[in-house]
Design a protein around this motif. Sequence first.
Motif, short mmCIF file in Angstrom:
data_model
loop_
_atom_site.label_atom_id
_atom_site.label_comp_id
_atom_site.label_asym_id
_atom_site.label_seq_id
_atom_site.Cartn_x
_atom_site.Cartn_y
_atom_site.Cartn_z
N MET A 1 0.85 -1.18 0.00
CA MET A 1 0.00 0.00 0.00
C MET A 1 0.89 1.23 0.00
O MET A 1 1.94 1.27 0.63
CB MET A 1 -0.90 -0.03 1.23
N ASP A 2 0.45 2.25 -0.70
CA ASP A 2 1.20 3.49 -0.82
C ASP A 2 1.02 4.38 0.41
O ASP A 2 0.05 4.25 1.15
CB ASP A 2 0.75 4.28 -2.06
N ASP A 3 1.97 5.31 0.57
CA ASP A 3 1.84 6.34 1.59
C ASP A 3 0.62 7.20 1.29
O ASP A 3 0.27 7.41 0.12
CB ASP A 3 3.08 7.24 1.59
N PHE A 4 -0.01 7.70 2.33
CA PHE A 4 -1.13 8.63 2.19
C PHE A 4 -0.59 10.00 2.60
O PHE A 4 -0.11 10.16 3.73
CB PHE A 4 -2.30 8.21 3.09
N VAL A 5 -0.65 10.97 1.70
CA VAL A 5 -0.05 12.28 1.94
C VAL A 5 -1.12 13.32 2.22
O VAL A 5 -2.12 13.42 1.50
CB VAL A 5 0.80 12.70 0.71
N THR A 6 -0.91 14.08 3.30
CA THR A 6 -1.78 15.20 3.63
C THR A 6 -0.97 16.48 3.43
O THR A 6 0.16 16.43 2.93
CB THR A 6 -2.28 15.11 5.09
N GLU A 7 -1.51 17.60 3.83
CA GLU A 7 -0.83 18.87 3.63
C GLU A 7 0.57 18.89 4.24
O GLU A 7 1.53 19.30 3.58
CB GLU A 7 -1.66 20.01 4.20
N ARG A 8 0.70 18.45 5.49
CA ARG A 8 2.00 18.53 6.18
C ARG A 8 2.58 17.18 6.58
O ARG A 8 3.69 17.12 7.10
CB ARG A 8 1.86 19.38 7.45
N LEU A 9 1.82 16.11 6.34
CA LEU A 9 2.20 14.81 6.87
C LEU A 9 2.19 13.72 5.82
O LEU A 9 1.56 13.86 4.77
CB LEU A 9 1.23 14.40 7.99
N VAL A 10 2.87 12.63 6.13
CA VAL A 10 2.79 11.40 5.36
C VAL A 10 2.34 10.31 6.34
O VAL A 10 2.95 10.14 7.40
CB VAL A 10 4.16 11.02 4.75
N LEU A 11 1.27 9.61 5.99
CA LEU A 11 0.85 8.44 6.76
C LEU A 11 1.45 7.24 6.04
O LEU A 11 1.02 6.87 4.94
CB LEU A 11 -0.67 8.34 6.83
N HIS A 12 2.48 6.68 6.65
CA HIS A 12 3.22 5.58 6.04
C HIS A 12 2.76 4.25 6.61
O HIS A 12 2.88 4.01 7.82
CB HIS A 12 4.72 5.77 6.30
N PRO A 13 2.21 3.35 5.76
CA PRO A 13 1.77 2.05 6.25
C PRO A 13 2.97 1.28 6.83
O PRO A 13 3.97 1.08 6.16
CB PRO A 13 1.23 1.33 5.01
N MET A 14 2.86 0.87 8.06
CA MET A 14 3.96 0.20 8.74
C MET A 14 4.11 -1.23 8.21
O MET A 14 3.14 -1.96 8.10
CB MET A 14 3.73 0.18 10.25
N THR A 15 5.35 -1.60 7.90
CA THR A 15 5.66 -2.95 7.45
C THR A 15 6.05 -3.81 8.65
O THR A 15 6.29 -3.30 9.74
CB THR A 15 6.83 -2.94 6.45
N VAL A 16 6.15 -5.10 8.43
CA VAL A 16 6.56 -6.02 9.49
C VAL A 16 7.95 -5.66 9.99
O VAL A 16 8.18 -5.59 11.20
CB VAL A 16 6.49 -7.49 9.00
N SER A 17 8.90 -5.41 9.08
CA SER A 17 10.26 -5.09 9.53
C SER A 17 10.30 -3.77 10.29
O SER A 17 11.04 -3.65 11.28
CB SER A 17 11.24 -5.08 8.35
N GLU A 18 9.50 -2.81 9.87
CA GLU A 18 9.44 -1.54 10.62
C GLU A 18 8.82 -1.75 11.99
O GLU A 18 9.30 -1.20 12.99
CB GLU A 18 8.65 -0.49 9.82
N ALA A 19 7.78 -2.57 12.06
CA ALA A 19 7.14 -2.86 13.35
C ALA A 19 8.12 -3.58 14.27
O ALA A 19 8.18 -3.29 15.47
CB ALA A 19 5.88 -3.69 13.14
N GLU A 20 8.89 -4.50 13.74
CA GLU A 20 9.89 -5.20 14.55
C GLU A 20 10.92 -4.23 15.12
O GLU A 20 11.31 -4.34 16.29
CB GLU A 20 10.59 -6.28 13.72
N ARG A 21 11.36 -3.26 14.32
CA ARG A 21 12.32 -2.26 14.80
C ARG A 21 11.70 -1.35 15.87
O ARG A 21 12.37 -0.99 16.83
CB ARG A 21 12.88 -1.45 13.64
N VAL A 22 10.44 -0.99 15.69
CA VAL A 22 9.76 -0.16 16.69
C VAL A 22 9.67 -0.91 18.01
O VAL A 22 9.96 -0.36 19.08
CB VAL A 22 8.37 0.29 16.18
N VAL A 23 9.27 -2.17 17.96
CA VAL A 23 9.16 -2.97 19.18
C VAL A 23 10.52 -3.10 19.85
O VAL A 23 10.63 -3.00 21.08
CB VAL A 23 8.56 -4.36 18.87
N ALA A 24 11.57 -3.26 19.05
CA ALA A 24 12.92 -3.41 19.60
C ALA A 24 13.54 -2.06 19.99
O ALA A 24 14.54 -2.02 20.70
CB ALA A 24 13.83 -4.10 18.59
N GLY A 25 12.92 -0.97 19.52
CA GLY A 25 13.47 0.36 19.80
C GLY A 25 14.75 0.63 19.04
O GLY A 25 15.58 1.44 19.45
#
Length: 173
Positions: A1-25
């Motif tokens: 899925m693509d990023d969703f872009v607003t005026e000032r922000l990007v809503l980036h769909p989190m992937t499994v590898s990104e979620a793993e890094r967030v959990v691990a800090g």
Amino acid sequence: MDDFVTERLVLHPMTVSEAERVVAGESDSDARWAPGYPAEGDVSAARRLLDTCAISGDPQPFGNYEIRRREDGRAIGGVGFHGPPDENGSVTIGYGLVLSARGAGHASEALRGLLLIAREHGVTRVKGNADHANIASQRVMAAAGMRPAGEDERVRYFEITWADTVADTDARA
């Protein structure tokens, strides 16, 4: 899925590898995290995403999104769905920002983007809630177009409903 872009922000769909890094800090060389990211709520949401992916696969578009500033690409929080729509077309949402990004309308902007994603994918009702003392979160939901829908001894409930939904994902205004 693509990023969703607003005026000032990007809503980036989190992937499994990104979620793993967030959990691990553990940020990688591509991830740019604002100070304070990920917060406890971001870690919890990433764990929920990992559990969902392990059980039933990638839930996108009904997963988690990293909120990134367009100006510098830094992750400043998260917004997302607690799961896919139920049998009535209803979803529950959550969101949060790092302290340094609060008070500038980013949470309301991100939530409005998430509401568009929901509507574009056939959702008929979006629900959220905030503790009675969390006036800022109540204001975020109201600013995004959600209305009070009740309360109990702990939280105030908000929702937005649509009788018609937008099926075309390219129909963004």
